[in-house]
Design an enzyme around this catalytic site. Structure first.
Site, PDB file in Angstrom:
ATOM      1  CD  GLN A 194       3.409  -5.290  -5.053  1.00  0.00           C
ATOM      2  OE1 GLN A 194       2.471  -5.850  -5.609  1.00  0.00           O
ATOM      3  NE2 GLN A 194       3.249  -4.540  -3.978  1.00  0.00           N
ATOM      4  CG  HIS A 217      -2.226  -0.596  -7.113  1.00  0.00           C
ATOM      5  ND1 HIS A 217      -2.157   0.459  -6.226  1.00  0.00           N
ATOM      6  CD2 HIS A 217      -1.195  -1.417  -6.791  1.00  0.00           C
ATOM      7  CE1 HIS A 217      -1.118   0.272  -5.414  1.00  0.00           C
ATOM      8  NE2 HIS A 217      -0.528  -0.868  -5.722  1.00  0.00           N
ATOM      9  CD  GLU A 218      -1.519  -5.306  -7.612  1.00  0.00           C
ATOM     10  OE1 GLU A 218      -0.292  -5.478  -7.774  1.00  0.00           O
ATOM     11  OE2 GLU A 218      -1.993  -4.837  -6.553  1.00  0.00           O
ATOM     12  CG  HIS A 228       2.985  -2.869  -8.638  1.00  0.00           C
ATOM     13  ND1 HIS A 228       4.005  -2.261  -7.943  1.00  0.00           N
ATOM     14  CD2 HIS A 228       1.927  -2.902  -7.793  1.00  0.00           C
ATOM     15  CE1 HIS A 228       3.579  -1.932  -6.725  1.00  0.00           C
ATOM     16  NE2 HIS A 228       2.316  -2.306  -6.609  1.00  0.00           N
ATOM     17  CB  CYS A 243       1.106  -0.157  -2.331  1.00  0.00           C
ATOM     18  SG  CYS A 243       2.249  -1.101  -3.357  1.00  0.00           S
ATOM     19  CG  LEU A 244       0.645  -6.134  -0.361  1.00  0.00           C
ATOM     20  CD1 LEU A 244       0.716  -7.536  -0.957  1.00  0.00           C
ATOM     21  CD2 LEU A 244       0.123  -6.183   1.067  1.00  0.00           C
ATOM     22  N   GLY A 282      -4.241  -7.631  -4.186  1.00  0.00           N
ATOM     23  CA  GLY A 282      -3.520  -7.752  -5.444  1.00  0.00           C
ATOM     24  C   GLY A 282      -2.031  -7.769  -5.170  1.00  0.00           C
TER      25      GLY A 282
HETATM   26 ZN   LIG Z   1       1.118  -1.947  -5.040  1.00  0.00          ZN
END
Ligand SMILES: [Zn+2]
Length: 166
Positions: free
Chosen positions: A51, A132-133, A136, A90-91, A46
């Site tokens: 991000q 989670h997304e 963000h 998380c990226l 995701g």
């Molecule tokens: Zn994340």
């Protein structure tokens, strides 16, 4: 295809509530395509627009066994149910992994790249990724929700133990 640079924590864009998407145009479509390519490049499941330094309410996730692409624009969570604790990463936080408790089921309403509204329900891992997304898009980061951090060594050991079981 173009790869985008991933914004790493700490960064203001990651903790800012993103603006709703108002223009469903070729620029948005290209951004979503590039976000998807960037997510795959980094082995993510995701990715959210903040991000990649775009403060708009747009995210891309992969769903289910067939890894279908779900584009989540201007989402609202309609319902949640249950609770589960699983390890998340998380990226934007390289090398941070930890237990996060979230509802185990989610029902959302969102728009696709053409501005069409849809609803989708998800459970288990998919529900976790979607939540989670969406977090963000509202400037909420998972590090604040972690109840137990895992070191990379612990994760390696857990992966090895799982392989031995099989
Ligand atoms: Zn994340």
């Amino acid at each position: 295809m173009a790869l985008l640079e991933i914004v790493k924590n700490p960064a203001k864009v990651l903790v800012t509530k993103a603006a709703p998407v108002t223009k469903f145009d070729a620029e948005l479509a290209k951004l979503l395509d590039d976000m998807y390519d960037t997510m795959l490049e980094h082995d993510g499941v995701g990715i959210a627009a903040p991000q990649v330094n775009k403060s708009i309410q747009a995210a891309v996730v992969e769903m289910g066994e067939e890894r279908a692409i779900l584009e989540i624009i201007n989402p609202t969570i309609l319902a949640t149910d249950g609770s589960a604790i699983e390890i998340e990463g998380c990226l934007s936080f390289p090398e941070l992994y930890g237990d996060v408790e979230r509802p185990d089921y989610v029902h959302i309403k969102a728009q696709d790249r053409n501005g069409e509204w849809y609803e989708v329900e998800a459970a288990g891992f998919d529900a976790r990724v979607i939540q989670h997304e969406i977090d963000h898009l509202f400037g909420v980061l998972f590090d604040k929700k972690i109840t137990r951090v895992y070191t990379l060594e612990e994760l390696d050991e857990m992966a090895e133990a799982e392989e031995e079981q099989e």
